[in-house]
Write an enzyme that holds these catalytic residues in place. Structure first.
Site, PDB file in Angstrom:
ATOM      1  N   TYR A 313      -5.923 -14.932   3.626  1.00  0.00           N
ATOM      2  CA  TYR A 313      -4.948 -13.853   3.560  1.00  0.00           C
ATOM      3  C   TYR A 313      -3.876 -14.020   4.630  1.00  0.00           C
ATOM      4  CZ  TYR A 313      -7.980 -11.116   0.463  1.00  0.00           C
ATOM      5  OH  TYR A 313      -8.737 -10.684  -0.578  1.00  0.00           O
ATOM      6  N   ASP A 315      -1.168 -11.384   5.463  1.00  0.00           N
ATOM      7  CA  ASP A 315      -0.842 -10.040   4.995  1.00  0.00           C
ATOM      8  C   ASP A 315       0.647  -9.770   4.919  1.00  0.00           C
ATOM      9  OD1 ASP A 315      -3.438  -9.253   4.499  1.00  0.00           O
ATOM     10  OD2 ASP A 315      -3.787  -8.649   6.558  1.00  0.00           O
ATOM     11  N   GLY A 321       4.512  -3.426   6.303  1.00  0.00           N
ATOM     12  CA  GLY A 321       5.239  -2.156   6.381  1.00  0.00           C
ATOM     13  C   GLY A 321       5.073  -1.322   5.128  1.00  0.00           C
ATOM     14  N   LYS A 322       5.035  -1.990   3.983  1.00  0.00           N
ATOM     15  CA  LYS A 322       4.808  -1.276   2.726  1.00  0.00           C
ATOM     16  C   LYS A 322       3.411  -0.671   2.687  1.00  0.00           C
ATOM     17  CE  LYS A 322       4.626  -2.086  -2.290  1.00  0.00           C
ATOM     18  NZ  LYS A 322       4.712  -3.096  -3.361  1.00  0.00           N
ATOM     19  N   ASN A 399      -8.663  -4.096   1.388  1.00  0.00           N
ATOM     20  CA  ASN A 399      -9.881  -3.498   1.926  1.00  0.00           C
ATOM     21  C   ASN A 399      -9.767  -3.113   3.395  1.00  0.00           C
ATOM     22  OD1 ASN A 399      -9.758  -6.434   2.097  1.00  0.00           O
ATOM     23  ND2 ASN A 399     -11.726  -6.357   3.125  1.00  0.00           N
ATOM     24  N   TYR A 400      -8.837  -3.737   4.126  1.00  0.00           N
ATOM     25  CA  TYR A 400      -8.732  -3.479   5.558  1.00  0.00           C
ATOM     26  C   TYR A 400      -7.626  -2.485   5.880  1.00  0.00           C
ATOM     27  CZ  TYR A 400     -11.996  -6.940   7.389  1.00  0.00           C
ATOM     28  OH  TYR A 400     -13.130  -7.625   7.712  1.00  0.00           O
ATOM     29  N   HIS A 449     -15.668 -14.481   8.185  1.00  0.00           N
ATOM     30  CA  HIS A 449     -14.215 -14.602   8.200  1.00  0.00           C
ATOM     31  C   HIS A 449     -13.694 -14.461   9.618  1.00  0.00           C
ATOM     32  CE1 HIS A 449     -15.125 -10.327   7.774  1.00  0.00           C
ATOM     33  NE2 HIS A 449     -13.952 -10.055   8.305  1.00  0.00           N
ATOM     34  N   LEU A 459      10.007 -11.421  26.044  1.00  0.00           N
ATOM     35  CA  LEU A 459      10.047 -10.823  27.373  1.00  0.00           C
ATOM     36  C   LEU A 459      11.389 -11.131  28.013  1.00  0.00           C
ATOM     37  CD1 LEU A 459       6.447 -11.856  28.463  1.00  0.00           C
ATOM     38  CD2 LEU A 459       7.184  -9.783  27.294  1.00  0.00           C
TER      39      LEU A 459
END
Length: 469
Positions: A313, A315, A321-322, A399-400, A449, A459
């Site tokens: 994955y 993400d 953000g969606k 799922n997360y 996983h 910075l």
């Protein structure tokens, strides 16, 4: 966002289709986000009274309806009334973006669901007797990436019982779909996997099942609330817990996207693909960070079933953000937090607003910045309370759920924290499954996983103490 969409529809010179109705062979606007100006221009404006940078948008367009299908990125400006668009794809990536690199549209995922619904009857006996399939009680879970090499769009789709917390109810059936053609009628099933065995299609699975050559594991039918996967409380509710309060109201101030808090000031935003980000972080008037932002969250899986073993994955491809949603007072954030909306335009016809998807609050960190009690010479005590400001949003990626915190301490420290919650991803437990994770239920493998969280930290100070990374 609306103005950029109108401009592109009127000025790209090609027929466009709304994403929700677009086929792979159509042209559509996939996303519209803010195009950040070059840092040098921003610093000239912020620090030296230079010209304000031109406000522009970045639009990603899928061109499927042309001789050379591709993905193109345009800078559109000036905002709010665009008059020009510039193709920056080659400049940004060093060449054209092949069409196969596009993210899957929602309409494409729906086409896969339609294809599978036509495939299931080919194994009617197996589906009914072993999976209790009734036409609507299974949910498909696509695995990504869609293949092993560049250009592949062959996606394994696992299956779970359609109940609350379905991630914990796999049935052991994986189906590989070839979605490479721009004509969805040419999409087809390449392979089927069940309980350690591969088949050439659903009809092959049915034939071998009827011949008694399929190793069967009967999964118990789960209740609609998921049973052990339900989020319902397992114990009766206790009396209310402790609450925070602000004796004289909030000590922070929010104006537009600018926040000030005691010695701190910063600007915030939400990028539809990458999630929350903070800019121009200043402590006692001095900029110490130009940008602090989430970039991606990745999870690499291992398993003995094809869908889970291929899963890598990233993400960002699902849009962090969606993935934000309305935050619940008293659970996701304190009751007294300030709640703000976020907006995006991605795989949609119009901008979408997620109400109260960002929260900002002050809280006691529960530990002093510094304290000492001394009684060797004469008894004295000194202590400094640490009350911090927290900027929070939560992204749900399947799922997360990732809880993103940017924390500002009174001693000048900035902290980023991510909490992973939600559900684990699982596979049916069979064969050598214990080599790939832990048994968490009788027929349930909690697949091993690794999570990687990626931040950008620009910075921007001459003297900086890095206490911890």
């Amino acid at each position: 966002m609306v103005q950029v969409k109108k401009y592109l529809w009127n000025n790209l010179g090609v027929p466009l289709v709304e994403p929700l109705e677009a086929k792979p062979s159509d042209n559509c606007i996939y996303s519209i986000v803010l195009q950040l100006p070059p840092k040098a221009e921003v610093l000239e404006f912020l620090d030296y009274q230079g010209r304000e940078p031109t406000r522009q948008a970045l639009a990603v367009v899928h061109f499927g309806n042309q001789e050379d299908p591709n993905v193109t990125e345009y800078v559109v400006g000036p905002l709010p009334k665009p008059t020009y668009h510039q193709d920056i794809t080659v400049q940004k990536y060093g060449g054209k973006l092949p069409y196969y690199r596009r993210f899957f549209l929602r309409s494409e995922r729906e086409e896969m669901v339609i294809l599978l619904s036509k495939e299931y009857p080919k194994a009617q006996n197996f589906m009914y007797r072993i999976l209790d399939y009734n036409g609507s009680n299974l949910v498909g879970v696509p695995a990504v990436p869609p293949g092993f090499k560049s250009g592949d769009r062959k996606i394994w789709i696992g299956h779970c019982q359609k109940v609350s917390g379905f991630y914990l109810h796999p049935v052991g059936l994986d189906v590989e779909v070839d979605a490479s053609s721009l004509n969805t009628s040419e999409w087809k099933v390449l392979n089927v996997f069940y309980n350690g065995q591969y088949f050439k299609g659903m009809d092959d699975l049915e034939r071998q099942f009827n011949q008694g050559r399929v190793k069967v594991v009967k999964v118990k039918e789960a209740p609609l609330d998921g049973g052990y996967s339900s989020l319902k409380p397992r114990v009766p509710p206790e009396r209310p817990g402790p609450l925070q309060y602000e004796p004289r109201g909030p000590r922070y101030c929010i104006r537009n996207n600018q926040v000030t808090f005691m010695s701190w000031s910063f600007a915030f935003g939400m990028e539809v693909n990458r999630g929350p980000r903070i800019f121009d972080i200043r402590f006692e008037g001095e900029r110490i960070v130009y940008e602090l932002s989430v970039q991606d969250a990745t999870a690499l899986y291992g398993s003995n079933s094809p869908g889970a073993m291929i899963t890598r994955y990233m993400d960002l491809s699902f849009a962090l953000g969606k993935g934000t949603s309305t935050l619940t007072q008293g659970i996701d954030c304190p009751y007294l937090a300030t709640y703000l909306d976020s907006h995006y335009f991605l795989d949609s016809s119009l901008p979408v607003t997620h109400k109260n998807s960002i929260c900002i609050f002050e809280q006691n960190s529960g530990i002093p910045i510094r304290r000492h009690y001394d009684q060797l010479l004469r008894a004295f005590y000194g202590g400094v309370v640490d009350s911090v400001l927290v900027f929070r949003s939560i992204s749900t990626m399947g799922n997360y759920d990732y809880i993103w915190d940017f924390v500002f301490h009174q001693n000048g420290a900035v902290e980023v924290i991510v909490h992973a919650t939600g559900y684990i991803q699982t596979s049916l437990f069979f064969g050598n499954a214990s080599d790939f994770g832990n048994r968490v239920e009788e027929l349930l493998l909690g697949t091993m996983h690794t999570h990687n969280i990626h931040y950008k930290a620009d910075l921007d100070t001459g003297e900086l103490d890095l206490l911890s990374v």
